[in-house]
Design an enzyme around this catalytic site. Structure first.
Site: not given
Ligand code: PMP
Length: 297
Positions: A160
């Site tokens: 991330k």
């Molecule tokens: N894809 C992207 C590009 C994101 O930014 C997020 C948010 N973090 C998600 C998917 C979903 O991830 P999560 O459920 O862990 O928040």
């Protein structure tokens, strides 16, 4: 007309490198490596009634994201968890969004950054629905993005990483300017991937399909919702979904920490009707994150 309060000019406290500092004093120098070279990883955690949902999974992902970018967050998962809780308490927050970020400092500016110190900061602020609730139940409108999620051989897609959001911001803006809420991104092979900040699920004949997360974030919400769906007895198929299949689905919904579960009514020329599966999983998710409250009304 005054806009929303800017994020650098608020009351409260931000945790930065071991100290709780007054909000307006949590600054970085202009020659911070992360600003020039994108050497930052972050998390987005939601707390409900002061309790951060799946906190340790987020803290672990922060550490994993950093490792992929060749640096080590100098705190353990348990320490990061505690810092997040301390920030929520220091700001007397209840329903809020928590934003940890780890980044390279200013000891060295250049491609090589071996001498940079690794910083950690955690902020938190009150945050309601990413997509407003009334709009959410009607379904949001998506357009197709032009940029694609890159090949994992091209970019650190499991991290991330701040830099991966560069194309997301461009696409979110393109969507908003055209009157849409968000954009659906394909991957480098032309398969359905995800939205700019959320994963996608598609329903056909009562079966839930979702792309395999082989070049984008395997969201914590995504995994949670797959678990909830299976508990309800729904079949969930993780597979390659091609763009030309978008016409075949009846329901579509997004998942993410910020988006929670958000039904979709439209992707470009294709129309969907938020139905029983989207609504059931939205309610199940809200009941799970907000155990003390009634599920989404
Ligand atoms: N894809 C992207 C590009 C994101 O930014 C997020 C948010 N973090 C998600 C998917 C979903 O991830 P999560 O459920 O862990 O928040």
């Amino acid at each position: 007309m005054s806009g929303p309060t800017p994020f650098n000019d608020r009351d409260g406290f931000i945790w930065l490198d071991g100290k709780m500092v007054p909000w307006r004093e949590a600054n970085v120098h202009i020659l911070t490596h992360a600003l020039h070279y994108g050497s930052a990883v972050f998390e987005g955690v939601r707390a409900y009634g002061g309790e951060p949902f799946k906190l340790s999974e987020h803290s672990q992902r922060l550490k994993d994201s950093a490792q992929i970018l060749d640096f080590e967050v100098p705190y353990s998962v348990a320490e990061i968890d505690q810092i997040c809780r301390d920030v929520i308490a220091a700001n007397k927050l209840s329903d809020c969004y928590v934003r940890p970020i780890a980044y390279r400092g200013s000891e060295q500016i250049g491609i090589s950054a071996q001498a940079t110190k690794i910083h950690l900061s955690v902020s938190a602020w009150e945050w309601g629905s990413y997509f407003p609730m009334e709009q959410r139940l009607k379904g949001i409108r998506l357009t197709m993005a032009k940029y694609r999620r890159p090949d994992p051989a091209t970019a650190p897609s499991k991290s991330k990483a701040a830099g991966l959001y560069m194309i997301c911001t461009v696409e979110k803006h393109r969507a908003e300017k055209a009157g849409y809420a968000d954009a659906l991104m394909l991957d480098w092979r032309g398969r359905v991937a995800e939205c700019t900040g959320a994963n996608v699920f598609l329903v056909k004949d009562g079966v839930i399909h979702t792309p395999e997360p082989d070049c984008f974030l395997d969201g914590i919400t995504r995994r949670t919702v797959i678990g909830l769906a299976k508990k309800r007895g729904y079949q969930v198929i993780e597979r390659a979904i091609m763009a030309d299949e978008l016409k075949d689905f009846s329901e579509v919904f997004l998942t993410g920490t910020a988006a929670e579960v958000t039904p979709v009514s439209e992707i470009g020329e294709h129309k969907y009707k938020p139905g029983q599966i989207s609504e059931t999983l939205l309610n199940d998710y809200m009941a799970m994150v907000q155990p003390s409250r009634k599920a989404a009304e």
